[in-house]
Design an enzyme around this catalytic site. Structure first.
Site, PDB file in Angstrom:
ATOM      1  CD  GLU A 136      28.440 -41.986   2.383  1.00  0.00           C
ATOM      2  OE1 GLU A 136      29.495 -41.485   2.794  1.00  0.00           O
ATOM      3  OE2 GLU A 136      27.249 -41.425   2.552  1.00  0.00           O
TER       4      GLU A 136
ATOM      5  CG  ASP B  57      24.952 -38.168   2.349  1.00  0.00           C
ATOM      6  OD1 ASP B  57      26.225 -38.338   2.107  1.00  0.00           O
ATOM      7  OD2 ASP B  57      24.746 -37.313   3.483  1.00  0.00           O
TER       8      ASP B  57
END
Ligand code: BGC
Length: 546
Positions: free
Chosen positions: A267, A206
């Site tokens: 990401e 993330d």
């Protein structure tokens, strides 16, 4: 194949909304385990499960209170272990989601920091700073939260006085960790081992371009509120800093210490392929998302540019591209393709975005988009429900909304709940088969027609299209290399070739208003049936050349 992630089809499970096994209106591990046969039947190679850790769910689980515990709403650690084993026995790999940029404010470390004085080791795990001005009333700098408002929250010290501020690039409940503190580095390597030891095959990272901050915390001098994307400069004080690579080198060493290969997919929101390539060096991450296809509308120049850019970025880095059309942050592509013209920003959805929406058109284009996605070189991530043709739900009542994007904004931006509505599994029942006692977000009534069980038996359904496409993809060697060449075509047709010694396969997508003559060969997949060798407008086909 050991580098399975290079061409895998990965199904993203937003666990809270996938399937509810225990009747509390929230999806869980029990529901996911029950539905593994569905995923095996669909033909996916792996699942990526959004954060399943213990969390107050202030940001859908991206606010982790304990990285080694499962959220009791989702189940237990034993159930997670059982899920991993059961998925493996069906040939499905499991990717977990690691959230290293911030913890929840309920994390034991943050609670200890609140109880500890300024300058203490407990506060050094986060970014605590004094405010500016004589009484410290102004935040330490001008950084903004991605979700809106200032990126600093003032605390009340244990003695009741107004105290220091802490940094939160996302919600107030998500304090940023201090990655220049070796304790933080060691803790996350230990967390990775904890899950690798339990059989997890990889992690989605993330906010992968976050983590490192300039310890001087200088003013930005500009208002980049709402932007996750790093600007093209390497000196940004909180995005894409060089120090983050040391973190990933450490992580890679952890992953490589296991016999069975483990992987990281980042990401990483970066436009500059050269900067992105640094994350994908052989001793860092295995791949990162190409978000290019989440941006353009159904419009040939934009989609062509997106593909070219994603392929170029992956080639620059020497990895296979990793594509996605939709995820839990982005408006569902059925709605994007059903809108007359571009009307959104990445995290933004306004209440007015329904204007001119044509869902039938969006769904029809989404059929073609599935073959576009699965016909590209590299790996493809499917977001749960896209195989059912679900659209973005725009009319969730405000009092049921959950996303901090909505609460931190002025109420015009409705946030991301509309792509997180629980899946319809059956045509009837209070929550369309999601669970025994309703669903945590309301489902549109017409989703009864889109329920998995309804589509299962219908050859013409979106679900059948996805299932067939995955089976055909598996059987076509040309779809498993990174090779791709554009074939010359009119500007509103995308036509590319996947060369292979066993024979090439062409992918054709018609985005204009004309029919297009397919190359001679066997049509192994089509989103809409060709007639007399002509592919209709708004369609896609895979042709094995004769
Ligand atoms: C996740 C979001 C989350 C944010 C903060 C994003 O990249 O995908 O859902 O809100 O990170 O963790």
């Amino acid at each position: 194949m050991t580098q399975w992630w290079r061409d895998a089809v990965v199904y993203q499970v937003y666990i809270r909304s996938f399937a509810d096994g225990n009747g509390d209106a929230t999806g869980d591990l029990g529901g996911l385990r029950d539905r593994l046969p569905y995923l095996a039947d669909l033909g996916v190679d792996a699942i990526w499960v959004n954060p399943w850790y213990d969390s107050p769910l202030k940001d859908g689980g991206y606010d982790v209170a304990d990285y080694r515990a499962i959220n009791p709403m989702f189940g237990t650690l034993a159930e997670a272990e059982a899920l991993i084993d059961e998925a493996h026995s069906r040939g499905i790999r499991v990717i977990a989601d690691i959230v290293p940029n911030h913890t929840s404010d309920q994390h034991a470390w943050f609670q200890a920091a609140l109880q500890s004085p300024p300058g203490s080791p407990e506060r050094e795990r986060y970014w605590f700073r004094d405010g500016q001005g004589p009484d410290g009333a102004r935040p330490p700098n001008d950084w903004r939260s991605i979700f809106g408002g200032p990126a600093w929250q003032r605390v009340t010290e244990p003695d009741g006085t107004p105290g220091q501020y802490y940094l939160h690039l996302f919600d107030r409940t998500q304090p940023d960790l201090n990655w220049s503190n070796p304790e933080v580095v060691a803790e996350f390597e230990s967390i990775l081992r904890f899950w690798f030891d339990r059989g997890v095959d990889g992690f989605r990272i993330d906010v992968g371009h976050g983590l490192a901050k300039d310890p001087a915390l200088p003013d930005l001098g500009s208002d980049d509120e709402g932007l996750m994307e790093a600007p093209d400069r390497s000196s940004h004080p909180h995005w894409d800093r060089d120090e983050v690579h040391e973190v990933y080198r450490g992580w890679r060493a952890v992953a490589d210490s296991y016999d069975r290969p483990r992987m990281f997919v980042g990401e990483v929101w970066l436009d500059d392929p050269a900067r992105l390539a640094l994350y994908l060096r052989p001793d860092e991450l295995h791949t990162s998302f190409a978000f290019e296809l989440t941006d353009p509308d159904w419009e040939p120049a934009g989609v062509r540019a997106a593909i070219t850019s994603g392929v170029h970025a992956a080639q620059t880095a020497g990895v296979a591209p990793t594509w996605t059309l939709s995820n839990h942050d982005i408006p569902r592509h059925v709605s994007r393709y059903g809108r007359p013209a571009k009307a959104r920003e990445r995290f933004g959805r306004t209440k007015y975005d329904m204007d001119g929406l044509d869902l039938d058109r969006g769904r029809s284009r989404a059929r073609a988009a599935a073959l576009l996605l699965l016909g590209l070189p590299g790996s493809a991530y499917l977001y749960q429900g896209e195989e059912l043709g679900l659209e973005e739900v725009m009319d969730i009542p405000d009092d049921l909304r959950d996303d901090p994007v909505f609460f931190r904004g002025s109420g015009v931006e409705v946030g991301r709940d509309g792509c997180r509505v629980p899946l319809p599994w059956a045509p009837d029942g209070e929550s369309l088969g999601f669970g025994a006692n309703g669903a945590w977000l309301p489902q549109p009534a017409h989703w009864a027609d889109l329920a998995a069980s309804v589509q299962q038996g219908d050859d013409a359904s979106m679900l059948s299209l996805y299932r067939r496409a995955l089976a055909v993809r598996r059987a076509q060697p040309a779809l498993h290399t990174t090779a791709m060449e554009w074939v010359s075509s009119p500007p509103d047709v995308l036509h590319w070739r996947r060369p292979h010694p066993d024979g090439p396969l062409d992918v054709v997508v018609t985005m204009g208003t004309d029919h297009y003559r397919l190359p001679p060969g066997e049509v192994v997949m089509a989103s809409h049936p060709p007639e007399d060798g002509l592919l209709p407008p708004g369609a896609a086909a895979w042709v094995r050349l004769s």
